[in-house]
Design a protein around this motif. Structure first.
Motif, mmCIF file in Angstrom:
data_model
loop_
_atom_site.group_PDB
_atom_site.id
_atom_site.type_symbol
_atom_site.label_atom_id
_atom_site.label_comp_id
_atom_site.label_asym_id
_atom_site.label_seq_id
_atom_site.Cartn_x
_atom_site.Cartn_y
_atom_site.Cartn_z
ATOM 1 N N ASN A 83 59.699 91.847 34.641
ATOM 2 C CA ASN A 83 58.555 91.327 35.401
ATOM 3 C C ASN A 83 57.385 92.307 35.387
ATOM 4 N N ILE A 84 57.702 93.590 35.487
ATOM 5 C CA ILE A 84 56.654 94.628 35.454
ATOM 6 C C ILE A 84 55.923 94.594 34.112
ATOM 7 N N GLU A 85 56.703 94.450 33.030
ATOM 8 C CA GLU A 85 56.109 94.387 31.686
ATOM 9 C C GLU A 85 55.246 93.136 31.523
ATOM 10 N N GLU A 131 49.604 80.907 37.258
ATOM 11 C CA GLU A 131 50.858 80.237 37.647
ATOM 12 C C GLU A 131 52.065 81.132 37.356
ATOM 13 N N LYS A 132 52.021 81.770 36.170
ATOM 14 C CA LYS A 132 53.126 82.672 35.800
ATOM 15 C C LYS A 132 53.208 83.872 36.742
ATOM 16 N N LEU A 133 52.033 84.400 37.120
ATOM 17 C CA LEU A 133 51.994 85.549 38.034
ATOM 18 C C LEU A 133 52.538 85.188 39.412
ATOM 19 N N ILE A 188 56.265 85.055 39.036
ATOM 20 C CA ILE A 188 56.805 86.419 38.915
ATOM 21 C C ILE A 188 56.801 87.121 40.272
ATOM 22 N N GLU A 189 55.725 86.928 41.046
ATOM 23 C CA GLU A 189 55.646 87.556 42.368
ATOM 24 C C GLU A 189 56.753 87.052 43.287
ATOM 25 N N GLN A 190 57.037 85.739 43.224
ATOM 26 C CA GLN A 190 58.125 85.169 44.034
ATOM 27 C C GLN A 190 59.471 85.752 43.610
ATOM 28 N N ASP A 232 63.385 92.307 45.262
ATOM 29 C CA ASP A 232 63.165 93.415 46.204
ATOM 30 C C ASP A 232 64.039 93.281 47.446
ATOM 31 N N LEU A 233 64.254 92.030 47.890
ATOM 32 C CA LEU A 233 65.132 91.799 49.052
ATOM 33 C C LEU A 233 66.564 92.215 48.735
#
Length: 336
Positions: A51-53, A102-104, A107-109, A115-116
């Protein structure tokens, strides 16, 4: 440099950028958390890195599209409305921008969900990070005690792999809380055993105390002010503004000043009330003073519930300083 406060000549500072590569607690915690997740759930860490990439690539594409449009606007010799290349570029840019947005969002979701999952194991990484900094501090006792981050990370991984093996043998009742406890316990034991093997016998108790205090400070069980007073003693006190020591035979001058200093701290146990209680009950006071194991003495509800063990350690230093070493050992055994 790894030096905390590098000292170089001014001409070096003028010509160069000095970068401090010293590891920080938060940075090491994140690094160890990543190592832990790779061993516990490799897929989670792979998705996070992917996701970072992707975020980096998408943002780069957006910047390139913006640059391309600006270039076309600058090079446009006719009205922008009549330039077909510019109109096509704007349409492509709009479509691409919507797709990337939309992709971002997706990815954020996904990142939030990951992270949870990772945050559950933060206490394990936090404790391990604290252990490393305790180990680096023991070099202040003797410069011979030098341990690299790579070595501690290797011990950390070995302990995690060993604990994962134990997870597989437990078929029922393996909750997340139990997993965290087992990981923390096994990592602490493995690192302690391997490090203490290289310490002089006289320094092992100090090392154990440093670990115990580190855990209590991290868990906010022990206020830093109490630890500072125990470690360094009280600051200079103007004796003209305090009451004289009521019992010179029972409490030393240094112990009485420490008691006064503790009394001045806000939101902490009322140490004067403890002293008054002992003073009012002569038998209880005599029993406490005569007790060989004063750390185990019962003070009832006079001590702070959050730091009963450390309060007893402080009271031992005030009333029976010669028993502090024994009280420290009791404190370590009680806490870890």
């Amino acid at each position: 440099t790894k030096i905390a406060n590098p000292q170089y000549l001014p001409d070096i500072f003028i010509r160069t950028n000095v970068i401090n590569f010293t590891v920080t607690p938060d940075g090491l915690q994140e690094q160890l958390l990543a190592e832990l997740m790779i061993l516990l759930d490799p897929q989670v860490e792979q998705i996070k890195n992917s996701n970072i990439e992707k975020i980096s690539v998408y943002k780069k594409n957006m910047v390139e599209l913006e640059k391309k449009i600006l270039t076309l606007l600058v090079e446009c010799k006719v009205s922008p409305v009549e330039d077909e290349n510019l109109i096509q570029a704007l349409e492509v840019s709009k479509t691409t921008s919507i797709e990337i947005s939309e992709k971002l969002i997706f990815i954020e979701q996904t990142t939030k969900e990951i992270d949870l999952k990772r945050e559950i194991y933060v206490p394990v990484a936090s404790r391990s990070s604290g252990l490393f900094f305790v180990i680096t501090d023991i070099s202040l006792i003797d410069p011979m005690y030098q341990y690299s981050l790579q070595y501690i990370t290797k011990l950390f991984k070995n302990a995690v792999n060993e604990t994962i093996g134990k997870f597989e043998t437990i078929s029922e009742g393996l909750t997340v809380e139990k997993k965290i406890f087992m990981l923390q316990d096994n990592i602490t034991k493995m690192i302690y055993k391997n490090i203490s093997r290289g310490l002089f016998e006289a320094h092992k108790t100090i090392f154990s105390l440093m670990i115990t205090i580190s855990f209590d400070l991290q868990n906010k069980v022990l206020p830093p002010e109490k630890w500072e007073l125990f470690l360094k003693g009280s600051a200079v006190v103007d004796k003209s503004i305090i009451k004289p020591n009521p019992d010179v035979k029972t409490i030393s001058e240094a112990g009485f000043i420490l008691l006064i200093s503790l009394q001045r701290l806000q939101n902490f146990t009322n140490y004067q009330k403890i002293y008054n209680s002992l003073e009012a009950n002569k038998k209880k006071k005599k029993k406490f003073i005569a007790s060989e194991e004063c750390f185990k003495f019962d003070f009832g509800n006079l001590l702070d519930k959050n730091s009963i063990a450390f309060d007893k350690l402080l009271l031992t230093k005030i009333f029976k300083p010669e028993k502090v070493l024994f009280a420290i050992i009791e404190y370590i055994q009680e806490k870890i």
